[in-house]
Design an enzyme around this catalytic site. Structure first.
Site, PDB file in Angstrom:
ATOM      1  N   CYS A   1       0.838  -1.050  -0.054  1.00  0.00           N
ATOM      2  CA  CYS A   1      -0.091  -0.078  -0.064  1.00  0.00           C
ATOM      3  C   CYS A   1       0.743   1.403  -0.106  1.00  0.00           C
ATOM      4  O   CYS A   1       0.623   2.285  -0.274  1.00  0.00           O
ATOM      5  CB  CYS A   1      -1.139   0.028   1.180  1.00  0.00           C
ATOM      6  SG  CYS A   1      -2.043  -1.397   1.294  1.00  0.00           S
TER       7      CYS A   1
ATOM      8  N   HIS B   1      -3.263   7.155   3.003  1.00  0.00           N
ATOM      9  CA  HIS B   1      -3.468   6.020   2.255  1.00  0.00           C
ATOM     10  C   HIS B   1      -5.043   5.688   2.847  1.00  0.00           C
ATOM     11  O   HIS B   1      -5.311   5.855   4.118  1.00  0.00           O
ATOM     12  CB  HIS B   1      -2.779   4.949   2.560  1.00  0.00           C
ATOM     13  CG  HIS B   1      -3.250   3.460   2.387  1.00  0.00           C
ATOM     14  ND1 HIS B   1      -3.593   3.111   1.154  1.00  0.00           N
ATOM     15  CD2 HIS B   1      -3.056   2.597   3.178  1.00  0.00           C
ATOM     16  CE1 HIS B   1      -4.157   1.979   1.243  1.00  0.00           C
ATOM     17  NE2 HIS B   1      -3.609   1.575   2.401  1.00  0.00           N
TER      18      HIS B   1
ATOM     19  N   ASN C   1     -10.183   0.364  -0.051  1.00  0.00           N
ATOM     20  CA  ASN C   1      -8.515   0.398   0.012  1.00  0.00           C
ATOM     21  C   ASN C   1      -8.177  -0.139  -1.342  1.00  0.00           C
ATOM     22  O   ASN C   1      -8.229  -1.093  -1.747  1.00  0.00           O
ATOM     23  CB  ASN C   1      -8.335  -0.519   1.187  1.00  0.00           C
ATOM     24  CG  ASN C   1      -6.783  -0.401   1.334  1.00  0.00           C
ATOM     25  OD1 ASN C   1      -6.109   0.042   0.320  1.00  0.00           O
ATOM     26  ND2 ASN C   1      -6.365  -0.995   2.443  1.00  0.00           N
TER      27      ASN C   1
HETATM   28  O1  UT7 Z   1      -3.750  -1.019   3.489  1.00  0.00           O
HETATM   29  C1  UT7 Z   1      -2.690  -1.969   3.989  1.00  0.00           C
HETATM   30  C2  UT7 Z   1      -2.912  -2.014   5.599  1.00  0.00           C
HETATM   31  N1  UT7 Z   1      -4.073  -2.645   6.016  1.00  0.00           N
HETATM   32  C3  UT7 Z   1      -4.615  -1.857   6.932  1.00  0.00           C
HETATM   33  O2  UT7 Z   1      -4.214  -0.824   7.660  1.00  0.00           O
HETATM   34  C4  UT7 Z   1      -5.983  -2.572   7.496  1.00  0.00           C
HETATM   35  C5  UT7 Z   1      -5.851  -2.282   8.921  1.00  0.00           C
HETATM   36  N2  UT7 Z   1      -7.205  -3.327   9.646  1.00  0.00           N
HETATM   37  C6  UT7 Z   1      -8.333  -2.742   9.853  1.00  0.00           C
HETATM   38  O3  UT7 Z   1      -8.707  -1.964   9.074  1.00  0.00           O
HETATM   39  C7  UT7 Z   1      -9.430  -3.500  10.630  1.00  0.00           C
HETATM   40  O4  UT7 Z   1      -8.769  -4.505  11.535  1.00  0.00           O
HETATM   41  C8  UT7 Z   1     -10.230  -4.372   9.837  1.00  0.00           C
HETATM   42  C9  UT7 Z   1     -11.358  -3.300   9.169  1.00  0.00           C
HETATM   43  C10 UT7 Z   1      -9.640  -5.352   8.622  1.00  0.00           C
HETATM   44  C11 UT7 Z   1     -10.894  -5.158  10.716  1.00  0.00           C
HETATM   45  O5  UT7 Z   1     -11.687  -4.439  11.873  1.00  0.00           O
HETATM   46  P1  UT7 Z   1     -11.527  -4.864  13.438  1.00  0.00           P
HETATM   47  O6  UT7 Z   1     -12.393  -4.084  13.995  1.00  0.00           O
HETATM   48  O7  UT7 Z   1      -9.923  -4.943  13.529  1.00  0.00           O
HETATM   49  O8  UT7 Z   1     -12.223  -6.277  13.370  1.00  0.00           O
HETATM   50  P2  UT7 Z   1     -11.464  -7.544  13.954  1.00  0.00           P
HETATM   51  O9  UT7 Z   1     -10.538  -8.331  12.861  1.00  0.00           O
HETATM   52  O10 UT7 Z   1     -11.057  -7.710  15.228  1.00  0.00           O
HETATM   53  O11 UT7 Z   1     -12.769  -8.704  13.829  1.00  0.00           O
HETATM   54  C12 UT7 Z   1     -13.750  -8.442  14.771  1.00  0.00           C
HETATM   55  C13 UT7 Z   1     -14.958  -9.377  14.379  1.00  0.00           C
HETATM   56  C14 UT7 Z   1     -14.555 -10.839  14.217  1.00  0.00           C
HETATM   57  O12 UT7 Z   1     -15.413 -11.768  14.951  1.00  0.00           O
HETATM   58  P3  UT7 Z   1     -15.049 -12.252  16.302  1.00  0.00           P
HETATM   59  O13 UT7 Z   1     -13.858 -13.234  16.146  1.00  0.00           O
HETATM   60  O14 UT7 Z   1     -15.090 -11.184  17.368  1.00  0.00           O
HETATM   61  O15 UT7 Z   1     -16.337 -13.447  16.459  1.00  0.00           O
HETATM   62  C15 UT7 Z   1     -14.133 -11.008  12.685  1.00  0.00           C
HETATM   63  O16 UT7 Z   1     -14.299 -12.349  12.254  1.00  0.00           O
HETATM   64  O17 UT7 Z   1     -15.353  -9.129  13.249  1.00  0.00           O
HETATM   65  C16 UT7 Z   1     -15.457 -10.419  12.443  1.00  0.00           C
HETATM   66  N3  UT7 Z   1     -15.102  -9.977  10.948  1.00  0.00           N
HETATM   67  C17 UT7 Z   1     -16.369  -9.487  10.259  1.00  0.00           C
HETATM   68  N4  UT7 Z   1     -17.827  -9.656  10.544  1.00  0.00           N
HETATM   69  C18 UT7 Z   1     -18.694  -9.025   9.514  1.00  0.00           C
HETATM   70  C19 UT7 Z   1     -14.289  -9.744  10.076  1.00  0.00           C
HETATM   71  N5  UT7 Z   1     -14.689  -9.209   8.939  1.00  0.00           N
HETATM   72  C20 UT7 Z   1     -15.937  -9.146   8.890  1.00  0.00           C
HETATM   73  C21 UT7 Z   1     -16.958  -8.858   8.057  1.00  0.00           C
HETATM   74  N6  UT7 Z   1     -18.183  -8.939   8.413  1.00  0.00           N
HETATM   75  N7  UT7 Z   1     -16.556  -8.421   6.783  1.00  0.00           N
END
Ligand code: UT7
Length: 320
Positions: free
Chosen positions: A113, A247, A277
């Protein structure tokens, strides 16, 4: 010694739009979850006949037109991409041919990225050292080609597109400083395996894998640090920055960087809601949008920053 100045910007987004609602029909997810956790409502996805280089070509031509520069005058092309047309030749080489020119240097930068910010930093050094006079610097990604549409951790987040700038040797100040860093210890948190190897061994296509939450935590800390580093290197105050062009990974990450800069969100260029993104394309896409709609004006100070798989991160402070 010359300065490197951005004299034109351009971009391209594919026509097809995929909304969050679509993902509700194929995955266990919801528009509410995606929007609340990321700030994304929709993203653009390339058509079958399109490619990273075809998007880059349109973005490049728009930037050339804005700069009043003919493709034949370009002596350096750098494309930041992690979703190239081919393993080799580089997308930059393929693009050079599409632009109908030859002879100048052309290569890709693979910095996930941060690809555009890295490419801008490299082109800046070329121009300052007298190695190039007119460069095309591009971020272009066909992320949809490296996404697994059954993985809700990644496929709802990324989109396709391309952004470009023309960078010219100039006596006026332009790029004030660029900063590039990496730390490979985090390579397993965000990656795409080598497609050639994967196809040979298990017949699968290589897809993006991300431990989103772990990436998030490092991104917030690292981007705050690079803001300080960039301002200190230029002996500038937070209040000297007119625009933040980040970004577009996550609205919550962007807000925390803006807060660090004491910058109101009206001074932050946001495209994430409509574009998702777009990896290396997100910074030049946002820059072009803000230049074309008249927000970013000549003489203003713009801070660009990015963070991605590696991890790699970087920034550029630019006087437009
Ligand atoms: O561009 C390159 C660099 N990338 C980044 O900077 C991305 C950085 N990360 C993020 O933006 C965020 O971490 C995400 C948007 C990817 C995820 O958000 P989060 O608040 O960190 O969620 P999480 O990964 O901690 O997941 C929380 C819950 C999980 O379920 P459980 O384990 O709590 O039951 C995930 O399985 O949300 C679940 N989950 C979803 N639920 C519905 C993960 N993806 C989804 C989804 N829809 N698409």
């Amino acid at each position: 010694m010359f300065n490197a100045k951005i004299t034109g910007t351009g971009s391209y987004l594919p026509e097809k739009i995929v909304t969050n609602k679509y993902f509700e029909s194929i995955l266990d997810t919801s528009d509410e979850w995606i929007y609340a956790r990321t700030g994304i409502k929709q993203r653009h996805v390339i058509a079958e006949h399109e490619s990273t280089s075809s998007m880059a070509e349109i973005a490049a031509n728009n930037a050339l037109q804005a700069a009043g520069v003919d493709a034949s005058e370009i002596d350096l092309i750098i494309v930041g991409t992690s979703s190239p047309d081919r393993v080799f030749p580089s997308t930059a080489c393929i693009l050079q041919n599409k632009l109908g020119t030859k002879g100048g240097a052309a290569f890709d930068v693979q910095a996930a990225c941060s690809g555009f910010v890295y490419a801008l930093g490299i082109a800046n050094q070329f121009i300052k050292a007298g190695g190039a006079k007119k460069a095309l610097v591009i971020g272009a990604e066909a992320n949809s080609r490296i996404l697994d549409y059954s993985d809700r951790n990644t496929c709802v987040i990324f989109g396709d597109g391309a952004g470009a700038v023309v960078l010219e040797a100039s006596e006026e100040p332009g790029i004030l400083s660029t900063h590039m860093h990496s730390d490979g210890q985090y390579q397993d948190l965000l990656y795409v395996n080598n497609p050639i190897k994967d196809q040979k061994h298990d017949g699968d296509q290589a897809f993006m894998t991300m431990q989103g939450n772990d990436v998030y935590k490092v991104a917030v800390k690292t981007l705050s640090r690079i803001v300080d580093e960039t301002l200190e290197a230029n002996k500038l105050l937070k209040s000297d920055v007119d625009w933040l062009i980040p970004h577009q990974a996550n609205i919550r990450i962007i807000s925390s960087v803006a807060k660090k800069l004491n910058m109101p969100m009206e001074r932050v260029v946001l495209t994430i809601e409509n574009q998702g993104n777009t990896s290396a394309a997100s910074v030049p896409l946002a820059l072009d949008q803000a230049v074309r709609d008249g927000r970013v004006k000549k003489g203003e100070i713009v801070l660009m920053e990015a963070f991605g798989g590696g991890f790699v991160w970087g920034s550029a402070l630019v006087k437009m």
